[in-house]
Design an enzyme around this catalytic site. Sequence first.
Site, short mmCIF file in Angstrom:
data_model
loop_
_atom_site.label_atom_id
_atom_site.label_comp_id
_atom_site.label_asym_id
_atom_site.label_seq_id
_atom_site.Cartn_x
_atom_site.Cartn_y
_atom_site.Cartn_z
NE ARG A 50 29.66 65.59 -4.70
CZ ARG A 50 28.92 65.13 -3.73
NH1 ARG A 50 29.48 64.59 -2.66
NH2 ARG A 50 27.62 65.20 -3.78
CB SER A 99 32.51 56.66 3.88
OG SER A 99 32.76 57.97 3.44
CG ASP A 119 31.13 58.95 5.82
OD1 ASP A 119 31.53 58.39 6.87
OD2 ASP A 119 30.20 58.50 5.12
C1 BG6 Z 1 28.13 63.18 1.52
C2 BG6 Z 1 29.53 63.23 2.03
O1 BG6 Z 1 27.56 64.44 1.56
O2 BG6 Z 1 27.39 62.31 2.34
C3 BG6 Z 1 30.12 61.83 2.01
O3 BG6 Z 1 30.32 64.10 1.25
C4 BG6 Z 1 29.26 60.91 2.80
O4 BG6 Z 1 31.42 61.86 2.52
C5 BG6 Z 1 27.85 60.97 2.31
O5 BG6 Z 1 29.76 59.59 2.71
C6 BG6 Z 1 26.95 60.10 3.14
O6 BG6 Z 1 25.65 60.05 2.61
P1 BG6 Z 1 25.21 59.04 1.49
O7 BG6 Z 1 23.77 59.16 1.55
O8 BG6 Z 1 25.79 59.54 0.21
O9 BG6 Z 1 25.74 57.71 1.91
C1 GLC Z 2 29.44 52.56 7.03
C2 GLC Z 2 30.95 52.66 7.17
C3 GLC Z 2 31.32 53.90 7.96
C4 GLC Z 2 30.67 55.11 7.33
C5 GLC Z 2 29.18 54.93 7.24
C6 GLC Z 2 28.47 56.11 6.61
O1 GLC Z 2 28.89 52.32 8.29
O2 GLC Z 2 31.44 51.51 7.81
O3 GLC Z 2 32.72 54.05 7.98
O4 GLC Z 2 30.95 56.22 8.13
O5 GLC Z 2 28.91 53.78 6.49
O6 GLC Z 2 28.90 56.36 5.31
#
Ligand code: BG6
Ligand code: GLC
Length: 939
Positions: A477, A541, A592
Amino acid sequence: MVTAVAQRLASQRKEIDDTLAAFALSPTQLQEVKAKMRVELERGLKKDSHPTASVKMLPTYVYRTPDGTERGKYLALDLGGTNFRVLVVKIRTGMRNSVRMYNKIYAIPLEIMQGTGEELFDHIVQCISDFLDYMGMKNTRLPLGFTFSFPCNQTGIDKGDLVCWTKGFKATECEGYDVVDMLREAIKRRNEFDLDIVAIVNDTVGTMMTCAYEDPKCQIGLIAGTGSNVCYMEEMKNIEFVEGDEGQMCVNTEWGGFGANDNIEDIRTRYDREVDGGSLNPGKQRFEKMTSGMYLGEIVRRILIDLTKHGLLFRGRITERLKTKGIFETNDRLALLQVRSILQHLGLDSTCDDSIIVKEVCGAVSRRAAQLCGAGMAAVVDKIRENRGLDNLEITVGVDGTLYKLHPHFSTILKDTVRELAPNCKVDFILSEDGSGKGAALITAVGKNTYNIDYFFNSFTEKGDFIALDLGGSNFRILRVKVSHEKKQTVQMESQIYETPEDIIHGSGSRLFDHVAECLGDFMEKQKIKDKKLPIGFTFSFPCAHTKLDEAVLLTWTKRFKASGVEGMDVVKLLNKAIKKRGVNIMAVVNDTVGTMMTCGFDDQRCEVGIIIGTGTNACYMEELRHIDLVEGDEGRMCINTEWGAFGDDGTLEDIRTEFDREIDRGSPNPGKQLFEKMVSGMYMGELVRLILVKMAKEGLLFEGRITPELLTKGKIETKHVSAIEKSKEGLTKAEEILTRLGVEPSEDDCIAVQHVCAIVSFRSANLIAATLGAILTRLKDNKNTPRLRTTVGIDGSLYKIHLIPHPSVSARYARRLHKTVRRLVPESDVRFLLSESGSGKGAAMVTAWASRLADQTRQIAETLAEFRLTEEQLLEVKKRMRTEIQNGLSKNTQSTATVKMLPTYVRSTPDGTGERSTAIRCIFLKIGKQMTRILDMQ
Ligand code: BG6
Ligand code: GLC
Ligand code: BG6
Ligand code: GLC
């Protein structure tokens, strides 16, 4: 002749007794004083009567006494008592008795106390400057707590307009002005050093805090010194002119003003009126003038003159010194103690009888002062007792002030009076050994947590335009956040999701970042901001090693990502290289989990843990800096990105990993890594279910043994399918739909069994995450050394969320299981789970009917699934191992081999204002990026 002498003596005696009788208060009179004080306390708290109340009951914005978790290095000023002090206070480890202080006393000449405001504050700043030189601390921008022992109308912890000067101060152009502003301006004028004025504190409040640090029962502060005053912890709901009903706030009573509405005229003597008339503030502080050190000597002097005039003392001879106003004032307070030497000092040729009479006068005046304070205190403790609906109250008063400390009987009489007038309260008095400066520092330490976020907000109040990238979850995003300030601060957010095709996330790193740059270019074009140089915040992340906010070396790819040439590189540099032509600036990289914690921290000050249960899983939390060997410094906290997904990569979880988990791992892009993540997170859950179904079908337990090519195809069951099937109502229909797509022609029993498999797999995930989260919460609890942990966990991630949306009618089973298990595993805690997107399906209805319908199937497939049911012991064991891993990851010696890497993030505080969403926070991050690191480094 003899009779005549005897008569004369008797009449003299009577005259003396009559004079002093006015100072002897009867028990009834004291009861009345208590009752009147009580009325004024109430009147001061009420909105309607507050403006005319003589006891002002000023809010202090101190919401709690210290709990031992405070730490840091602070500067404190202590102005308004006998001495003006500048101090540096180091609260080292957060354990009680670990405060070190250095201080210097400075004189404030009379002409400055009563000169102009500017002169006074320039003088104060000059003393600070000298002190900072003396300590070699001029270049450190320290947080400052300012004990200012005068009545201030506070609208915040760091805002206070001086109501009026009391005691010996009378500088012009100060009354009605904000004392903090005046100090700030004087610091600016001097232009030599900088300080962050975090808190303005009355001396009573500082004293209460100092003493409460040693004794948590201390909820009252008393000064019996130059002036006289009391503060105590009042219920917020009773303070009508301050918004909010929850909790408590310390109220500075300013009881010295008691009597301004003539309600204690019956006990004021003509000497009190004389003293008042000759003071700097006639008509004001009437109670103070009967009870505090600055005035008692003057009352005594006036009585002595009177008695001398009547020939009852000093053979009727009044010396010039005795005529001098203030000769017994503040600095000669010892007058109340060493009668004979004082008389000599006054140049009075006294007889033995004279000494006795002078002593009697001193005794009567100081006795009355102690009794009046006692009566006032009785009103305060009874009010607190009634506030709490108690028959009996045990409470401690922290006390400071020369009168209390030096006078031989003052404290005894005070205590006796309180005991008599408030028989239902057991009141202990403890002396503040360290002055109020320590308390001011403790308040500053509490305020400092708001200090960082104040700083955020301050930068936030500027207009701004920011970009945030969010890469690594299920969606990539790009967001734009605009902060404007028309009438009120508004935040606009626009976002767009961009594809990240498989070939890109598995291709070369430069391609990946070029792709990110292209998407960014597209976004900027659409937003018509191509030519703007906007700051960027980057939620990335993946596990990164930080040395500062805008430097992040990728340690290893996780989840689906596997682009080459990125591991070991600083992603900021890579991204900058790709986008350099676009004139944007990456200011911060956050994981994240950290973004989530910060988002939730805006809504809930207690949020100090962030977890993601999405494509991947991970957690961050606020760790004590003193435990983080990898980062210098001992004071304060820093957010640690645990990267708990890698838990078990050294084999510690082998006993609970199933054959299915192993198979998943073998087929993943990163075999042998992220073993915990692979047992619990969204990216793998569908696959786990598919593998179980294949096995069960092979064994003839499902689909009458039918195995189709689709069922054998990796990725054919997705996590969102698992979640959908798991739902009790429409779950069975979903199961049928999905299984039919796989070509297995499911029977109703098959669907029920598959639903059960899905439930079991997701239950294990919730349970395991609860165990690892439990380890973190226990760690926080230990760190805080508190019997009960109250905290908030911010959560995001599709796996957690999917169970909560869209309606409460949908099962919230995953979340419920997670919460419940956490509560079971960490019983001494109150944990709030806060979804990072507010309002999405909270309070979902619990549906339980399915469980009974599946009882039969449960037995049949129990064997296959047995391994997924973890016992309490196993969960506790996982929690224990995770705790060991946390420790290993934090310690220098074991860090390199630890699986849970515990990476420092250089984010040292969670927000604690209310406000905006994570993007907004990221943007704030961007804006202040480097400055913040610099400021935080100094704490
Ligand atoms: C989102 C966050 O809401 O959730 C991201 O903005 C995050 O930063 C993500 O990585 C994690 O959830 P998923 O299910 O998208 O991996
Ligand atoms: C993975 C990444 C970590 C992140 C998580 C959730 O474990 O290594 O950095 O926070 O996924 O997205
Ligand atoms: C000191 C405190 O110990 O006591 C001051 O640090 C306070 O903040 C003072 O004002 C009160 O006592 P006195 O006797 O100095 O007015
Ligand atoms: C005066 C001040 C008050 C202070 C007290 C003790 O009463 O008005 O603010 O607490 O003196 O120093």
